[in-house]
Design an enzyme around this catalytic site. Structure first.
Site, short mmCIF file in Angstrom:
data_model
loop_
_atom_site.label_atom_id
_atom_site.label_comp_id
_atom_site.label_asym_id
_atom_site.label_seq_id
_atom_site.Cartn_x
_atom_site.Cartn_y
_atom_site.Cartn_z
CD GLU A 153 -3.25 -0.72 2.05
OE1 GLU A 153 -3.07 0.03 3.02
OE2 GLU A 153 -4.31 -1.33 1.84
CE LYS A 193 -11.80 0.84 1.91
NZ LYS A 193 -11.19 1.71 2.91
CG HIS A 208 9.25 -29.22 1.05
ND1 HIS A 208 9.96 -30.36 0.78
CD2 HIS A 208 9.86 -28.64 2.13
CE1 HIS A 208 10.94 -30.48 1.67
NE2 HIS A 208 10.91 -29.45 2.48
O1 PA5 Z 1 -3.20 1.26 5.82
C1 PA5 Z 1 -4.31 1.72 5.57
O2 PA5 Z 1 -4.55 2.91 5.63
C2 PA5 Z 1 -5.45 0.79 5.22
O3 PA5 Z 1 -5.03 -0.53 5.11
C3 PA5 Z 1 -6.55 0.88 6.28
O4 PA5 Z 1 -5.98 0.58 7.52
C4 PA5 Z 1 -7.70 -0.09 5.98
O5 PA5 Z 1 -8.22 0.14 4.70
C5 PA5 Z 1 -8.81 0.10 7.02
O6 PA5 Z 1 -9.26 1.41 7.01
P1 PA5 Z 1 -10.08 2.01 8.21
O7 PA5 Z 1 -9.22 2.05 9.42
O8 PA5 Z 1 -10.48 3.39 7.75
O9 PA5 Z 1 -11.28 1.13 8.41
#
Ligand code: PA5
Length: 397
Positions: A266, A388, A287
C-alpha cells in the site's frame, strides 16, 4: 539486537556508482520524509494516551474474558502480527483476543457467534475512516448479538471504539451512544499506526507496553540502515527484480509477513511502480514455492529474517533444532544466490518485545523511504478506494 546485511548477496547485481549516488542523498530524503504531513508515527506516542490505554486495559481484564478486535488492514495487522509471534502455539494462557472484521464469510461470523455465546465479551472496533465495509458489517453483526443478551446501558460498558475525531459512522456512533472512544490520530495512516491505541490496546492485555514503546523508540537509531535497505531494494527493482519475497523460518512469524506485505504494497504500489511483496514460511514453502525461486523467472529478490536464538530447547541428534533450522536457512541462501536470486539479510539475536517493535519501526521507515525513491506518496492508498467505490455502487452499507 538486530543485524543487517544488505551487501554480501546483492552487490553483484547492483550498479555501485548509482547506489552510492542515491545513498549520498540520504539527508535530502530524510528531510522529504519529515516534510510529509502523515508522519505522526515518527514520534513517541502521547503519554496521556498510554495512561488511558493502561487504565482501559485493566478495566477489560477485570470485567471480561474475551476481547473481539474488529478491524481490517492497517487497523489490525500490527497487533495481530505482534501477538502471533509471542503467543503460545498450543497452551494459550493469554487473555483471549479474537481478530474479526477481516472477512465477509458468513460461515466465519456464524461460527464466531456460536463460539462467543458463553463468553463475557468486550468489542473493540477500529476504523480510522469509520466507514470500511468489512468492519461496519462485522460490528453491526456483533452488536446485534450483544443486543440480544444485554440492554443498551450495558452495551456502553462493552463497546470501545477507535476512530477519527470528527466524522464518519463510527464517530457518529461514539457521540450518539457515548461509547468509550480512542482517537485514531489524524496524522497517522492505518499501516503506520502500530504506536496508536488501535494496536496498543489489544497488545496491552498480554504484553508489557513500556517494553514495546521502548523498542519502537530504539528504531529512531535506524534511519541510515533503513535508507540503505530502501536503496538496495530500489536498485534491485532497476535490475528487473520486481518481487520481494520475505522469508521467515518460524511459523509464528507468518502473520508478521502479512503485516509487511500490506505495509509495502500500500505504501509503494502506485503509478505503475513498486516492488510486489510476497512471503514464504520455511521450511514449509521450500517444498512449494522453493522450486520457482530457485529455477523460475528471475524477477525475485529475497529478504531473510533470521532468528538466531530460541529459548525453547529441542535437540535432534545432539544438535539444537534452532541450529538445524538456521543451517537450512544458510543453505537456502547459498542455493538461491547461486540460482541468481539477490538476498538481503536481517538477523534478530533475540525474539523479544523490544526487538520486534524496533523491527517494525525499521520497516515502516524503509517503506516510506522506498516510496519516496519511487516518487510516489507513501501515505495514501487511492487504489484501495477504487474497489470500495465499485462496491458502493451496488451496496450502500
Ligand atoms: O493502511 C491503511 O490505511 C489501510 O489498510 C486501512 O488501515 C484499511 O483500509 C482500514 O481502514 P479504516 O481504518 O479506515 O477502516
Amino acid at each position: 539486537m538486530i543485524k543487517f546485511d544488505f551487501q554480501t548477496f546483492t552487490k553483484s547485481f547492483i550498479n555501485i556508482d548509482e547506489y552510492n549516488d542515491i545513498l549520498n542523498k540520504k539527508n535530502d530524503y530524510i528531510k522529504k520524509l519529515k516534510e510529509c504531513s502523515m508522519t505522526g508515527w515518527l514520534e513517541a506516542p502521547d503519554k496521556d494516551v498510554i495512561t488511558d490505554i493502561k487504565i482501559t486495559s485493566k478495566y477489560i481484564k477485570d470485567n471480561f474474558n474475551c476481547l473481539i478486535v474488529v478491524g481490517i488492514g492497517g487497523s489490525y495487522l500490527g497487533s495481530y502480527a505482534f501477538d502471533s509471534i509471542f503467543k503460545s502455539y498450543f497452551n494459550n494462557n493469554n487473555f483471549e483476543v479474537i481478530y474479526a472484521g477481516t472477512t465477509l464469510s458468513s460461515k466465519y461470523l456464524h461460527e464466531l457467534s456460536k463460539y462467543i455465546q458463553n463468553k463475557n465479551v468486550c468489542l473493540y472496533v477500529i476504523s480510522k475512516s469509520g466507514s470500511t465495509l468489512e468492519t461496519s458489517i462485522t460490528y453491526k453483526f456483533l452488536k446485534d448479538e450483544l443486543k440480544r443478551k444485554y440492554k443498551e446501558e450495558e452495551l456502553k460498558n462493552r463497546i470501545i471504539l477507535c476512530t477519527n475525531d470528527s466524522n464518519g459512522k463510527l464517530f457518529d456512533e461514539s457521540i450518539k451512544y457515548k461509547y468509550k472512544t480512542f482517537t485514531f490520530p489524524k496524522n497517522i495512516g492505518g499501516r503506520y499506526s502500530f504506536m496508536t491505541p488501535a494496536h496498543l490496546l489489544p497488545l496491552s492485555l498480554n504484553y508489557n507496553l513500556d517494553e514495546i514503546i521502548e523498542g519502537y523508540l530504539e528504531g529512531q537509531k535506524l534511519y541510515d540502515v533503513a535508507f540503505e535497505y530502501a536503496t538496495t531494494r530500489f536498485m534491485l527493482f532497476k535490475q528487473k527484480k520486481y518481487i520481494e519475497n520475505f522469508c521467515v523460518y518460524e511459523e509464528n512469524l507468518g502473520p508478521f509477513t502479512e503485516w509487511l506485505k500490506q505495509l509495502f504494497a500500500e505504501t509503494e504500489g502506485k503509478n505503475g511502480k513498486g516492488v510486489f511483496p510476497v512471503s514464504t514460511i520455511n521450511t514449509r514453502d521450500l517444498h512449494s514455492l522453493g522450486q520457482f525461486i530457485q529455477e523460475g523467472n528471475k524477477i525475485i529478490f529475497e529478504t531473510f529474517i533470521k532468528v538466531a536464538n530460541s529459548d525453547d530447547f529441542v535437540e535432534y541428534q545432539k544438535k539444537e533444532l534452532q541450529t538445524i533450522n538456521n543451517i537450512v536457512l544458510e543453505s537456502v541462501i547459498n542455493a538461491h544466490y547461486k540460482g541468481g536470486v539477490p538476498i538481503l539479510q536481517i538477523e534478530l539475536t533475540d525474539l523479544d518485545y523490544e526487538t520486534i517493535s524496533t523491527l517494525m519501526f525499521f520497516f515502516m521507515l524503509s517503506a516510506a523511504f522506498s516510496a519516496l525513491l519511487f516518487e510516489v506518496d507513501p501515505f495514501n492508498q487511492p487504489g484501495v478506494e477504487v474497489y470500495k467505490s465499485e462496491v458502493k455502487k451496488k451496496f450502500n452499507n
